[in-house]
Design a protein around this motif. Structure first.
Motif, PDB file in Angstrom:
ATOM      1  N   PHE A   1      65.332   7.851 -24.111  1.00 22.56           N
ATOM      2  CA  PHE A   1      65.794   8.416 -22.849  1.00 22.56           C
ATOM      3  C   PHE A   1      65.754   7.374 -21.749  1.00 22.56           C
ATOM      4  N   GLY A   2      66.537   7.621 -20.698  1.00 23.16           N
ATOM      5  CA  GLY A   2      66.669   6.660 -19.602  1.00 23.16           C
ATOM      6  C   GLY A   2      67.856   5.733 -19.826  1.00 23.16           C
ATOM      7  N   PHE A   3      68.461   5.266 -18.748  1.00 15.46           N
ATOM      8  CA  PHE A   3      69.664   4.447 -18.841  1.00 15.46           C
ATOM      9  C   PHE A   3      69.436   3.160 -19.620  1.00 15.46           C
ATOM     10  N   HIS A   4      68.300   2.472 -19.379  1.00 19.35           N
ATOM     11  CA  HIS A   4      68.058   1.194 -20.052  1.00 19.35           C
ATOM     12  C   HIS A   4      67.927   1.372 -21.555  1.00 19.35           C
ATOM     13  N   ALA A   5      67.041   2.266 -21.971  1.00 19.69           N
ATOM     14  CA  ALA A   5      66.762   2.427 -23.399  1.00 19.69           C
ATOM     15  C   ALA A   5      68.001   2.873 -24.166  1.00 19.69           C
ATOM     16  N   VAL A   6      68.701   3.875 -23.638  1.00 22.97           N
ATOM     17  CA  VAL A   6      69.899   4.362 -24.323  1.00 22.97           C
ATOM     18  C   VAL A   6      71.023   3.335 -24.206  1.00 22.97           C
ATOM     19  N   GLY A   7      71.108   2.664 -23.047  1.00 22.98           N
ATOM     20  CA  GLY A   7      72.151   1.668 -22.850  1.00 22.98           C
ATOM     21  C   GLY A   7      72.037   0.487 -23.800  1.00 22.98           C
ATOM     22  N   VAL A   8      70.815   0.025 -24.052  1.00 18.12           N
ATOM     23  CA  VAL A   8      70.627  -1.072 -24.992  1.00 18.12           C
ATOM     24  C   VAL A   8      71.048  -0.658 -26.396  1.00 18.12           C
ATOM     25  N   ARG A   9      70.715   0.573 -26.797  1.00 14.07           N
ATOM     26  CA  ARG A   9      71.123   1.048 -28.127  1.00 14.07           C
ATOM     27  C   ARG A   9      72.650   1.165 -28.198  1.00 14.07           C
ATOM     28  N   LEU A  10      73.280   1.609 -27.123  1.00 18.88           N
ATOM     29  CA  LEU A  10      74.742   1.677 -27.074  1.00 18.88           C
ATOM     30  C   LEU A  10      75.350   0.288 -27.272  1.00 18.88           C
ATOM     31  N   LYS A  11      74.701  -0.703 -26.697  1.00 15.02           N
ATOM     32  CA  LYS A  11      75.219  -2.065 -26.762  1.00 15.02           C
ATOM     33  C   LYS A  11      74.971  -2.713 -28.114  1.00 15.02           C
TER      34      LYS A  11
END
Length: 248
Positions: free
Chosen positions: A9-19
């Motif tokens: 959860f959170g923009f950073h954690a989910v964003g890194v997985r998206l990337k």
């Protein structure tokens, strides 16, 4: 890691997985009441990755994440391939003629502290973080959130016997440097440019006695003000970035 799905959860954690591994994301939950630019940019990245997005209110996301600090974003993801073993990692570094830089945490049980330590280890270019299976926090959603993506990229090895692992590191010519308030030398008086493992204990208790005895050398972080010690994640940053500075 286990193969069971987990929650980020959170923009950073989910964003890194998206990337880094969008194919591992089962679905992303977003709060539709959040319409700011950060959310719009995040949703655009999710759309480009072809990820399933589900609208959910803040309470549902909080229940899924186990925290109200989710920023309106959570994701169910499949666990990534487990990290290589510590031995495999060290052998690869040796083959590439790289001097290992390791962070060892003895007794750090608070997930916020662990997350912050993983983040600073990633930032300083450490190769791995090591902790005992007992008396240590494991990776969970809170750790991943605080780590701002570093929980996905920084190898974290939990070992059965920390003292034995430290002795095995010594056999690989890795210098074991522990931190202690009463050490005669400061961090800035030792050579950190070679293969090194920096050992930090939990706040208050510090390193366990056996861990302390296993260290090749003890150093202190100079304290010039009224407080007697630093938060373990801050101390980790001070130590790791001094090693980074010495390594040029």
């Amino acid at each position: 890691m286990s193969s069971a799905p987990k929650v980020l959860f959170g923009f950073h954690a989910v964003g890194v997985r998206l990337k880094t591994a969008p194919q591992s994301i089962i679905e992303i939950y977003v709060d539709p009441s959040r319409r700011d630019q950060r959310m719009r940019q995040f949703l655009q990245r999710a759309k480009e990755a072809g990820t399933r997005v589900i609208e959910a209110d803040s309470l549902r996301i909080a229940k899924l994440a186990g925290s109200h600090g989710h920023q309106g974003v959570a994701a169910r993801v499949n666990a990534l391939e487990s990290a290589r073993s510590l031995d495999d990692l060290l052998e690869q570094l040796e083959a590439n003629d790289q001097a290992p830089l390791l962070l060892v945490l003895d007794g750090v049980t608070d997930p916020h502290n662990l997350g912050a330590c993983l983040r600073v280890a990633d930032g300083a270019g450490a190769h791995a973080v090591i902790a005992p299976k007992d008396h240590a926090a494991g990776i969970n959603a809170t750790v991943a959130k605080v780590a701002s993506g570093a929980a996905e990229t920084m190898p974290y090895f939990m070992v059965t016997n920390l003292a034995r692992t430290l002795n095995e590191l010594k056999e690989r010519n890795i210098w074991i440097i522990g931190t202690s308030d009463d050490a005669p030398k400061t961090l800035y008086q030792v050579d950190l440019s070679g293969p090194v493992a920096l050992v930090l204990g939990a706040e208050g208790a510090g390193m366990r006695q056996l861990t302390r005895k296993t260290c090749d050398e003890l150093v202190s972080i100079p304290m010039r003000g009224a407080v007697e010690s630093l938060n373990v994640s801050v101390a980790s940053g001070v130590c790791l970035y001094e090693a980074l500075r010495q390594r040029g």
